[in-house]
Design a protein around this motif. Structure first.
Motif, PDB file in Angstrom:
ATOM      1  N   ASP A   1       0.823  -1.212   0.000  1.00 43.98           N
ATOM      2  CA  ASP A   1       0.000   0.000   0.000  1.00 43.98           C
ATOM      3  C   ASP A   1       0.859   1.265   0.000  1.00 43.98           C
ATOM      4  N   ILE A   2       1.923   1.256   0.796  1.00 39.46           N
ATOM      5  CA  ILE A   2       2.775   2.444   0.905  1.00 39.46           C
ATOM      6  C   ILE A   2       4.126   2.119   0.286  1.00 39.46           C
ATOM      7  N   THR A   3       4.397   2.735  -0.821  1.00 38.77           N
ATOM      8  CA  THR A   3       5.650   2.472  -1.522  1.00 38.77           C
ATOM      9  C   THR A   3       6.597   3.667  -1.517  1.00 38.77           C
ATOM     10  N   THR A   4       6.070   4.836  -1.129  1.00 41.18           N
ATOM     11  CA  THR A   4       6.866   6.059  -1.177  1.00 41.18           C
ATOM     12  C   THR A   4       6.658   6.871   0.094  1.00 41.18           C
ATOM     13  N   LEU A   5       7.730   7.365   0.640  1.00 45.49           N
ATOM     14  CA  LEU A   5       7.658   8.369   1.701  1.00 45.49           C
ATOM     15  C   LEU A   5       8.031   9.702   1.073  1.00 45.49           C
ATOM     16  N   ARG A   6       7.076  10.576   1.052  1.00 46.71           N
ATOM     17  CA  ARG A   6       7.271  11.889   0.434  1.00 46.71           C
ATOM     18  C   ARG A   6       7.515  12.913   1.530  1.00 46.71           C
ATOM     19  N   ILE A   7       8.630  13.629   1.444  1.00 48.10           N
ATOM     20  CA  ILE A   7       8.958  14.654   2.437  1.00 48.10           C
ATOM     21  C   ILE A   7       9.080  15.997   1.731  1.00 48.10           C
ATOM     22  N   ILE A   8       8.336  16.964   2.226  1.00 47.58           N
ATOM     23  CA  ILE A   8       8.382  18.325   1.691  1.00 47.58           C
ATOM     24  C   ILE A   8       9.042  19.207   2.741  1.00 47.58           C
ATOM     25  N   VAL A   9      10.165  19.818   2.378  1.00 43.69           N
ATOM     26  CA  VAL A   9      10.877  20.728   3.288  1.00 43.69           C
ATOM     27  C   VAL A   9      10.832  22.118   2.661  1.00 43.69           C
ATOM     28  N   ASN A  10      10.187  23.038   3.334  1.00 41.10           N
ATOM     29  CA  ASN A  10       9.907  24.338   2.727  1.00 41.10           C
ATOM     30  C   ASN A  10      11.085  25.299   2.731  1.00 41.10           C
ATOM     31  N   SER A  11      12.085  25.064   3.572  1.00 42.69           N
ATOM     32  CA  SER A  11      13.229  25.972   3.656  1.00 42.69           C
ATOM     33  C   SER A  11      14.528  25.195   3.482  1.00 42.69           C
ATOM     34  N   ASP A  12      15.496  25.827   2.821  1.00 43.87           N
ATOM     35  CA  ASP A  12      16.814  25.198   2.683  1.00 43.87           C
ATOM     36  C   ASP A  12      17.785  25.673   3.759  1.00 43.87           C
ATOM     37  N   ASP A  13      17.307  26.435   4.724  1.00 41.47           N
ATOM     38  CA  ASP A  13      18.141  26.927   5.824  1.00 41.47           C
ATOM     39  C   ASP A  13      18.295  25.818   6.858  1.00 41.47           C
ATOM     40  N   GLU A  14      19.515  25.320   7.041  1.00 44.83           N
ATOM     41  CA  GLU A  14      19.768  24.237   7.979  1.00 44.83           C
ATOM     42  C   GLU A  14      20.426  24.733   9.263  1.00 44.83           C
ATOM     43  N   THR A  15      20.352  26.035   9.520  1.00 46.35           N
ATOM     44  CA  THR A  15      20.886  26.578  10.761  1.00 46.35           C
ATOM     45  C   THR A  15      20.142  25.965  11.938  1.00 46.35           C
ATOM     46  N   LEU A  16      20.899  25.441  12.881  1.00 41.22           N
ATOM     47  CA  LEU A  16      20.301  24.797  14.056  1.00 41.22           C
ATOM     48  C   LEU A  16      20.582  25.669  15.275  1.00 41.22           C
ATOM     49  N   GLN A  17      19.564  26.361  15.748  1.00 43.27           N
ATOM     50  CA  GLN A  17      19.704  27.221  16.912  1.00 43.27           C
ATOM     51  C   GLN A  17      18.470  27.101  17.786  1.00 43.27           C
ATOM     52  N   LEU A  18      18.503  27.770  18.912  1.00 42.09           N
ATOM     53  CA  LEU A  18      17.376  27.752  19.830  1.00 42.09           C
ATOM     54  C   LEU A  18      16.134  28.301  19.143  1.00 42.09           C
ATOM     55  N   GLY A  19      15.039  27.562  19.212  1.00 42.05           N
ATOM     56  CA  GLY A  19      13.787  28.017  18.638  1.00 42.05           C
ATOM     57  C   GLY A  19      13.602  27.679  17.173  1.00 42.05           C
ATOM     58  N   VAL A  20      14.493  26.863  16.602  1.00 45.54           N
ATOM     59  CA  VAL A  20      14.298  26.457  15.212  1.00 45.54           C
ATOM     60  C   VAL A  20      12.941  25.749  15.084  1.00 45.54           C
ATOM     61  N   ASP A  21      12.287  25.950  13.964  1.00 42.42           N
ATOM     62  CA  ASP A  21      10.949  25.389  13.744  1.00 42.42           C
ATOM     63  C   ASP A  21      11.036  23.864  13.607  1.00 42.42           C
ATOM     64  N   GLU A  22      10.452  23.152  14.565  1.00 40.90           N
ATOM     65  CA  GLU A  22      10.446  21.685  14.547  1.00 40.90           C
ATOM     66  C   GLU A  22       9.052  21.130  14.275  1.00 40.90           C
ATOM     67  N   SER A  23       8.133  21.966  13.857  1.00 40.42           N
ATOM     68  CA  SER A  23       6.779  21.507  13.575  1.00 40.42           C
ATOM     69  C   SER A  23       6.758  20.676  12.293  1.00 40.42           C
ATOM     70  N   TYR A  24       5.761  19.839  12.189  1.00 39.11           N
ATOM     71  CA  TYR A  24       5.612  19.011  10.991  1.00 39.11           C
ATOM     72  C   TYR A  24       4.158  18.564  10.874  1.00 39.11           C
ATOM     73  N   THR A  25       3.793  18.156   9.681  1.00 37.84           N
ATOM     74  CA  THR A  25       2.514  17.497   9.431  1.00 37.84           C
ATOM     75  C   THR A  25       2.803  16.146   8.803  1.00 37.84           C
ATOM     76  N   LEU A  26       2.120  15.115   9.279  1.00 37.21           N
ATOM     77  CA  LEU A  26       2.297  13.756   8.754  1.00 37.21           C
ATOM     78  C   LEU A  26       0.949  13.230   8.287  1.00 37.21           C
ATOM     79  N   LEU A  27       0.889  12.817   7.036  1.00 42.47           N
ATOM     80  CA  LEU A  27      -0.311  12.216   6.463  1.00 42.47           C
ATOM     81  C   LEU A  27       0.043  10.836   5.933  1.00 42.47           C
ATOM     82  N   VAL A  28      -0.670   9.821   6.400  1.00 43.66           N
ATOM     83  CA  VAL A  28      -0.528   8.468   5.864  1.00 43.66           C
ATOM     84  C   VAL A  28      -1.865   8.110   5.238  1.00 43.66           C
TER      85      VAL A  28
END
Length: 553
Positions: A113-140
């Motif tokens: 049934d599930i053959t692909t895991l699709r990940i959408i990352v809206n920003s190419d900024d990989e700076t890791l600091q306090l308060g970085v956005d860790e929110s996500y949405t997961l749909l199966v």
């Protein structure tokens, strides 16, 4: 507080179609909160997620997952190595049971049934600091009349949100021993998630006992499973100074032996390893107390050969050396916060050493004044190196009005400190030793779970000044032989307190709402190779008392 202005992450068309499907199904999921089972028995029909997400919707479908699950990464951050490597790590965890079997004709399975895991990352900024956005949405989603393809989709604003989504997806995947297939139960799933606090830490003390780099990596890896995001490295203390400092190469003469040391390359490796898992490394150099080991290589730092700490406050040399250390460490540790300690300073040495006593008289200072002077001067040095200083709460208790306004107060002695600190405009980290000191082996999981960083703070603006909390693994009675079972699963109890919404997890009956999920998570950790202790032991890290299921211990 990070994530308070949670942005709806548009999976647009897929989500709309999902909603149509979701409301049309005849058998809805059990409406009880995740994990409402008896404490003594895991319900095998349930799906257990730790820490609890912000918003969860599921149904009663069953989906199979292709062992050749492919990855599709799109969005501005689609080229991220962090996401690519994380996918491979999680794929190996999800399909660890001889997935090659399913590829043979006699397995009887040709379609999944599930053959692909699709990940959408809206920003190419990989700076890791306090308060970085860790929110996500997961749909199966699953195939149906509306032609939704069978796939899982994670959408996040940053790669670090994608990492948290991957962890949740991995917890939805369960191996079915009968069909030898990985299955997602209770499908379809729609999860929107974000952390409650931006700072969710675990401290490791590498001075009282030395931990090999591989052990430190194992601890950091296990932190990612519970969505912790700050590794507080209490590197040195009075017992040993294991870290290489190029500008002052004799400092690590204070290591226990020449084999129990960390090179600059080791430190780089740990920082980079942590970043790949969305974890900041917070370094600590505790001054002016807890620093006897410094004088092994540089004896002039001691007040005298017979009186070895606190560091000599009367010499500019002391502060020049601190500045040199911080300059070297700034090249290694990119995190914006730096811990300067400042706790448990006994100034008797200063009062009993003639040249320091004379210096105090010349500067019209008491030893208490000198303690303040030392802490504030160390703060100035850290700030000059573009760091925000953290100090243990004694500095706040002793001279709150003199601390640099940027100071983050680190609570540990008891309750009520964060309430006092934020009332004066300081940010605060909660680590009340009565609940979140892991070396206190008689503190059980529910005591850890029920500790509340915002206790006694009702004003919203002041609540936002509590940036989070951390559990502390002090090392007097722990080394590589027992550290993981001392940390886990109790650290996971604090991890959910710091990640999940307060209303969702604050309940009098934690044995019904949280315990089954924590038992399941503990066994998940053991399956992943983490030496987590039984949940219900009265004394942490004790072995089981007899035979039984992992989930009942």
């Amino acid at each position: 507080m990070a994530g308070d202005s949670f942005k709806a992450i548009p999976i647009t068309i897929i989500f709309l179609l999902f909603c149509i499907y979701y409301v049309s199904i005849s058998r809805l999921a059990d409406s009880r909160p995740l994990g409402l089972d008896s404490a003594s028995q895991i319900n095998e029909s349930h799906v257990y997620i730790w820490p609890l997400p912000s918003e969860v919707h599921s149904a009663n479908g069953t989906l199979t997952v292709d062992p050749d699950l492919s990855l599709s990464v799109t969005g501005d951050g689609g080229g991220s190595t962090i996401v690519q490597e994380a996918f491979q790590r999680y794929k190996s965890l999800i399909f660890k049971h001889n997935s090659w079997f399913s590829k043979f004709p006699f397995s009887g399975r040709t379609l999944y049934d599930i053959t692909t895991l699709r990940i959408i990352v809206n920003s190419d900024d990989e700076t890791l600091q306090l308060g970085v956005d860790e929110s996500y949405t997961l749909l199966v989603a699953e195939k149906n009349d509306h032609s939704i393809i069978g796939e899982a989709t994670i959408e996040a604003n940053t790669v670090y949100g994608a990492l948290r989504g991957l962890e949740t997806f991995s917890q939805l995947c369960s191996y079915d021993y009968g069909s030898k297939t990985v299955i997602v139960y209770k499908a379809p799933w729609y999860i929107r998630d974000k952390p409650r606090f931006p700072y969710r830490g675990l401290m490791l003390d590498t001075s009282r006992h030395y931990y090999p780099v591989d052990t430190i990596k194992q601890i950091i890896q296990s932190m990612s499973y519970a969505k912790l995001n700050v590794f507080h490295w209490h590197i040195v203390d009075e017992e040993s100074f294991p870290l290489e400092v190029p500008t002052y190469p004799n400092l690590w003469k204070g290591a226990y032996t020449k084999w129990e040391r960390y090179t600059i390359e080791d430190a780089y490796e740990i920082v980079n390893y942590a970043k790949m898992r969305g974890i900041n490394v917070l370094a600590e150099i505790d001054v002016p107390g807890h620093a006897e080991s410094w004088g092994i290589g540089y004896p002039d730092l001691w007040p005298s050969p017979s009186c070895r700490e606190p560091l000599d406050v009367s010499k500019n040399y002391t502060f020049d050396l601190i500045s040199g250390i911080l300059a070297d460490l700034r090249k290694i540790f990119p995190f914006e916060l730096f811990h300067l300690g400042g706790d448990e300073v006994n100034t008797d040495c200063w009062n009993s050493t003639p040249h320091i006593k004379q210096w105090l008289e010349d500067h019209n200072m008491t030893s208490k004044d000198a303690y303040q002077y030392f802490v504030l001067r160390a703060q100035e040095i850290a700030i000059s190196h573009n760091w925000t200083p953290i100090n243990w709460e004694e500095t706040f208790n002793a001279f709150a009005t003199k601390l640099n306004p940027k100071t983050i107060v680190h609570n540990w002695l008891g309750g009520g400190v964060c309430a006092k600190a934020v009332a004066k405009g300081f940010r605060c980290i909660f680590s009340n030793q009565g609940f979140w000191y892991l070396d206190h082996l008689d503190v059980q999981w529910d005591g850890v779970y029920n500790a509340e960083p915002l206790e006694g703070i009702d004003d919203l603006a002041q609540q936002n000044l509590v940036i989070g909390g951390q559990v502390c693994m002090w090392g007097e009675t722990a080394d590589s032989s027992n550290v993981q079972q001392t940390i886990w699963p109790r650290a996971a109890a604090a991890a959910e307190r710091m990640w999940s919404g307060r209303e969702a997890i604050s309940t009098k009956n934690v044995n019904l709402t949280a315990l089954p999920r924590l038992q399941y998570f503990r066994c998940l950790l053991t399956r992943r190779g983490v030496q987590a202790a039984p949940v219900n032991n009265f004394y942490a890290r004790s072995p089981p008392t007899g035979p039984g299921s992992c989930y009942d211990q």
